[in-house]
Design an enzyme around this catalytic site. Structure first.
Site, PDB file in Angstrom:
ATOM      1  N   HIS A 112      -7.223 -59.266 -38.156  1.00  0.00           N
ATOM      2  CA  HIS A 112      -6.997 -60.165 -37.078  1.00  0.00           C
ATOM      3  C   HIS A 112      -6.003 -61.224 -37.251  1.00  0.00           C
ATOM      4  O   HIS A 112      -5.700 -61.628 -38.253  1.00  0.00           O
ATOM      5  CB  HIS A 112      -8.444 -61.108 -36.930  1.00  0.00           C
ATOM      6  CG  HIS A 112      -9.773 -60.335 -36.744  1.00  0.00           C
ATOM      7  ND1 HIS A 112     -10.506 -60.160 -37.545  1.00  0.00           N
ATOM      8  CD2 HIS A 112     -10.374 -60.171 -35.422  1.00  0.00           C
ATOM      9  CE1 HIS A 112     -11.462 -59.493 -37.403  1.00  0.00           C
ATOM     10  NE2 HIS A 112     -11.488 -59.529 -35.915  1.00  0.00           N
ATOM     11  N   ASP A 115      -6.976 -64.242 -39.477  1.00  0.00           N
ATOM     12  CA  ASP A 115      -7.278 -63.731 -41.067  1.00  0.00           C
ATOM     13  C   ASP A 115      -5.864 -64.012 -41.573  1.00  0.00           C
ATOM     14  O   ASP A 115      -6.091 -64.490 -42.759  1.00  0.00           O
ATOM     15  CB  ASP A 115      -7.685 -62.328 -41.238  1.00  0.00           C
ATOM     16  CG  ASP A 115      -8.734 -62.106 -40.119  1.00  0.00           C
ATOM     17  OD1 ASP A 115      -9.692 -62.910 -39.929  1.00  0.00           O
ATOM     18  OD2 ASP A 115      -8.690 -60.912 -40.085  1.00  0.00           O
TER      19      ASP A 115
HETATM   20  C1  XUL Z   1     -18.035 -57.994 -35.693  1.00  0.00           C
HETATM   21  C2  XUL Z   1     -16.983 -56.779 -35.946  1.00  0.00           C
HETATM   22  C3  XUL Z   1     -15.372 -57.491 -35.797  1.00  0.00           C
HETATM   23  C4  XUL Z   1     -14.495 -56.373 -35.341  1.00  0.00           C
HETATM   24  C5  XUL Z   1     -13.176 -56.608 -35.364  1.00  0.00           C
HETATM   25  O1  XUL Z   1     -19.263 -57.798 -35.770  1.00  0.00           O
HETATM   26  O2  XUL Z   1     -17.282 -55.935 -36.382  1.00  0.00           O
HETATM   27  O3  XUL Z   1     -15.391 -57.894 -37.308  1.00  0.00           O
HETATM   28  O4  XUL Z   1     -14.721 -55.252 -36.274  1.00  0.00           O
HETATM   29  O5  XUL Z   1     -12.937 -57.891 -34.582  1.00  0.00           O
END
Ligand code: XUL
Ligand code: CO
Length: 448
Positions: A112, A115
């Site tokens: 993300h 992150d």
């Molecule tokens: C939340 C989840 C996230 C997604 C990416 O449960 O799985 O981490 O994978 O946003």
């Protein structure tokens, strides 16, 4: 390991893990290795690495400090130390991340925006931080050969998103989220990402007393169209993926499960543009099996990628544990391969260590154990496919539908009147057949 020690030599291991063979025993000199993961081994016509397409996720492994609702940082990663320069810490985190990828010999990673780089005072500043780290990644990816499985924008942590991003009652938040996604989609494109993921985050609600559900769905549909249009405008060739999840953080998530997401995509005419990223534990929380979500997505033509983790049978929340159940993963891989494999997708370990696993090497061990388990499961799935008995049992069970009556019913050649007349003639008395579940379960065990 001293508290908040610096990144170089963060792990005690120096040499990348090797394939050691099934009989291998760990030693002090080589505490970690692969018994099953042999990247170059051919499995069903492809290298094992290319069948499995493993990815390490940035958020659980490098961004999460080990906190839970009752306590904070247990891992004490050096880049989390308070008072440090956030950009220097982001660089240090990236060094350790690419060191982990090297030790594991993992081909992909996922992130993300939040992150990888600190949030600034304005969106422009935050986006610039993300772009600076993107440049660092580009160099590190080139040097290491590690690729990006997918990028995504965090549209759920900041307070501004507490009532959702695209589904927020305020259009200003929608616009802000759009600007954030544009930045990460552009970066994912520049880093030649194989996919771009949209997880619903806070796209859902707590109570209908303050929620206009129809409006929010229309907003979400509009948002997805903007993402798809932008993808085409910049020429991004990867797949756009939505990740279904039934609840958590909101009580009712709009992307509940594969069937719900597919219905949404059809309603907003997006089904040719967007596929799904299926997460094992999200499937269980939605009351399904992992295989159900995989096979349904394949049947509906929206299968994309996998977040590979597991839940806990006693806990009803998203525990994001590394996978360790051989029959479960073998059946999932059987269905994935049977349906044509991963294409642009991969197996992303959206999995985190337990918060007591505080040694840096636990990060290596957690991933290595999961990779080895998946590799072993792949070999089991290979046996299932090569033997063909499972597929043959299914073919036999539906045998009638390949015959004269079955084909003409499906071709629309009979009305209800016709079928009633056929049955009245007395030639069509149905004969019940055993479903043979126990026989099939024993057959599955015979491959393990
Ligand atoms: C939340 C989840 C996230 C997604 C990416 O449960 O799985 O981490 O994978 O946003
Ligand atoms: Co996930």
């Amino acid at each position: 390991m001293p508290k908040h020690s610096s990144a170089p030599n963060y792990f005690s291991l120096r040499e990348p893990l090797r394939y050691e063979g099934p009989k291998w025993k760990p030693s002090n000199k080589r505490p970690l290795g692969y018994r099953w993961y042999d990247p170059d081994r051919k499995v069903l016509g492809k290298r094992m690495e290319d069948q499995l397409r493993f990815a390490v996720c940035y958020w659980h492994s490098f961004a999460w400090p080990g906190s839970d609702p009752f306590g904070g940082d247990t891992f004490q990663r050096p880049w989390h130390a308070t008072g440090g320069d956030p950009m220097a810490q982001a660089l240090q985190k990236a060094d350790v991340a690419f060191e982990l990828f090297r030790l594991l010999r993992v081909p992909f990673f996922t992130f993300h925006d939040r992150d990888i780089a600190p949030e600034g005072a304005t969106l422009a500043e935050s986006n610039a931080n993300v772009r600076r780290m993107g440049e660092v990644f580009a160099r590190k990816m080139q040097d290491s050969g590690v690729n990006l499985l997918w990028g995504t924008a965090n549209l759920f942590s900041n307070r501004r998103y507490m009532a959702g991003a695209a589904t927020n009652p305020d259009p200003e938040v929608f616009a802000y989220a759009a600007a954030q996604v544009k930045n990460v989609l552009d970066l994912t494109h520049e880093l030649r990402g194989a996919n771009y993921v949209l997880w619903g985050g806070r796209e859902g609600y707590e109570t209908l007393l303050n929620t206009d559900l129809k409006r929010e769905l229309d907003q979400l549909g509009r948002f997805m169209h903007l993402v798809v249009e932008h993808k085409h405008r910049i020429g991004f060739k990867g797949t756009i993926l939505i990740e279904p999840k039934p609840g958590e953080p909101t009580k009712h998530q709009y992307d509940y499960d594969v069937a719900t997401v597919h219905g949404f995509l059809r309603s907003y005419r997006l089904e040719r543009e967007i596929k799904v990223n299926i997460e094992q534990n999200h499937a269980l929380l939605a009351g399904h099996t992992f295989e159900h979500e995989i096979v349904l997505a394949q049947a509906l033509g929206v299968f994309g990628s996998i977040d590979m983790n597991r839940g806990d049978e006693q806990l009803g929340w998203d525990t994001d544990q590394f996978p360790n159940n051989l029959p479960q993963v073998a059946l999932a891989l059987y269905h994935i391969l049977h349906g044509g494999g991963l294409a642009t997708g991969g197996l992303n370990f959206d999995a985190k260590l337990r918060r007591q696993s505080i040694d840096p090497d636990d990060l290596v061990a957690g991933h290595a154990g999961a990779m080895d388990l998946c590799a072993r499961a792949l070999l089991v799935a290979e046996k299932m496919i090569e033997d063909g008995a499972l597929a043959e049992q299914l073919r036999q069970r539906y045998y009638g539908w390949d015959g004269k009556l079955g084909k003409s019913i499906l071709a629309g050649k009979h009305s209800l009147d016709d079928l009633a007349a056929l049955v009245d003639k007395g030639t069509l008395e149905p004969q019940p057949h055993s479903g043979r579940q126990e026989v099939l379960e024993a057959l599955v065990n015979s491959y393990l």
